[in-house]
Motif scaffolding. Structure first.
Motif, PDB file in Angstrom:
ATOM      1  N   SER A  34      40.263  42.974  31.729  1.00 33.66           N
ATOM      2  CA  SER A  34      38.946  42.576  32.261  1.00 33.66           C
ATOM      3  C   SER A  34      38.688  43.284  33.582  1.00 33.66           C
ATOM      4  O   SER A  34      39.194  42.894  34.615  1.00 33.66           O
ATOM      5  CB  SER A  34      38.891  41.062  32.461  1.00 33.66           C
TER       6      SER A  34
ATOM      7  N   LYS B  70      35.400  43.964  34.587  1.00 31.93           N
ATOM      8  CA  LYS B  70      33.961  43.903  34.774  1.00 31.93           C
ATOM      9  C   LYS B  70      33.604  43.409  36.171  1.00 31.93           C
ATOM     10  O   LYS B  70      32.726  43.962  36.817  1.00 31.93           O
ATOM     11  CB  LYS B  70      33.345  42.990  33.713  1.00 31.93           C
ATOM     12  N   HIS B  71      34.300  42.377  36.647  1.00 34.24           N
ATOM     13  CA  HIS B  71      34.002  41.799  37.956  1.00 34.24           C
ATOM     14  C   HIS B  71      35.218  41.906  38.866  1.00 34.24           C
ATOM     15  O   HIS B  71      36.360  41.800  38.422  1.00 34.24           O
ATOM     16  CB  HIS B  71      33.610  40.330  37.822  1.00 34.24           C
TER      17      HIS B  71
ATOM     18  N   SER C 294      37.344  38.471  39.022  1.00 38.80           N
ATOM     19  CA  SER C 294      38.316  38.231  37.943  1.00 38.80           C
ATOM     20  C   SER C 294      39.551  39.111  38.115  1.00 38.80           C
ATOM     21  O   SER C 294      40.668  38.686  37.804  1.00 38.80           O
ATOM     22  CB  SER C 294      37.676  38.475  36.579  1.00 38.80           C
TER      23      SER C 294
ATOM     24  N   LEU D  59      36.052  41.244  48.837  1.00 45.82           N
ATOM     25  CA  LEU D  59      35.021  40.743  47.922  1.00 45.82           C
ATOM     26  C   LEU D  59      33.747  40.382  48.679  1.00 45.82           C
ATOM     27  O   LEU D  59      32.641  40.725  48.255  1.00 45.82           O
ATOM     28  CB  LEU D  59      35.547  39.535  47.152  1.00 45.82           C
TER      29      LEU D  59
ATOM     30  N   VAL E   9      30.151  42.239  48.157  1.00 42.55           N
ATOM     31  CA  VAL E   9      28.961  41.482  47.754  1.00 42.55           C
ATOM     32  C   VAL E   9      27.846  41.638  48.792  1.00 42.55           C
ATOM     33  O   VAL E   9      26.674  41.730  48.440  1.00 42.55           O
ATOM     34  CB  VAL E   9      29.330  39.997  47.526  1.00 42.55           C
TER      35      VAL E   9
ATOM     36  N   ASN F 104      26.380  42.396  44.379  1.00 44.09           N
ATOM     37  CA  ASN F 104      27.142  41.736  43.323  1.00 44.09           C
ATOM     38  C   ASN F 104      28.548  42.322  43.300  1.00 44.09           C
ATOM     39  O   ASN F 104      28.875  43.211  44.081  1.00 44.09           O
ATOM     40  CB  ASN F 104      26.452  41.885  41.962  1.00 44.09           C
ATOM     41  N   ASP F 105      29.374  41.819  42.371  1.00 41.17           N
ATOM     42  CA  ASP F 105      30.753  42.307  42.298  1.00 41.17           C
ATOM     43  C   ASP F 105      31.037  43.025  40.983  1.00 41.17           C
ATOM     44  O   ASP F 105      32.182  43.141  40.584  1.00 41.17           O
ATOM     45  CB  ASP F 105      31.745  41.170  42.514  1.00 41.17           C
ATOM     46  N   ASN F 106      30.006  43.520  40.338  1.00 42.14           N
ATOM     47  CA  ASN F 106      30.191  44.287  39.104  1.00 42.14           C
ATOM     48  C   ASN F 106      30.750  45.668  39.437  1.00 42.14           C
ATOM     49  O   ASN F 106      30.247  46.355  40.326  1.00 42.14           O
ATOM     50  CB  ASN F 106      28.877  44.452  38.349  1.00 42.14           C
TER      51      ASN F 106
END
Length: 100
Positions: free
Chosen positions: A26, A28-29, A32, A80, A84, A89-91
């Protein structure tokens, strides 16, 4: 000196493998990814505690490792928050490598 069973060692190793698969799978973010890194650190900490308890050693090194893991978590959260605030965002897909 305490002995460790295979089941006692298998739980943190299974946790480590689950954390590694989550970290690789994962992306994506950023949040995570940071959570999977903390899960990996927790499983390594648990494995180190079991090994130190089995060998009858001092727990100072384990506490030092826990301190470094907490500092790594605080640094990750600061990163983080910074990401942000700058990107919204955190994508990972919205980051530009050359924009730094």
């Amino acid at each position: 000196m305490a002995t460790l069973s295979l089941f006692t060692i298998a739980i943190p190793v299974f946790m480590l493998l689950c954390g590694l698969s989550s970290f690789v799978g994962s992306r994506k973010h950023l949040l995570s990814t940071l959570l999977s890194l903390e899960f990996i650190m927790l499983s390594i900490f648990w494995l180190m505690v079991l090994m130190v308890a089995c060998l009858g050693g001092d727990s100072y090194f384990v506490l030092f490792f826990l301190t470094l893991a907490a500092c790594e978590g605080a640094l990750g959260l600061a990163l983080l928050v910074s990401v942000v605030r700058t990107h919204g965002n955190d994508n990972f897909s919205s980051f530009m490598v050359l924009q730094c």
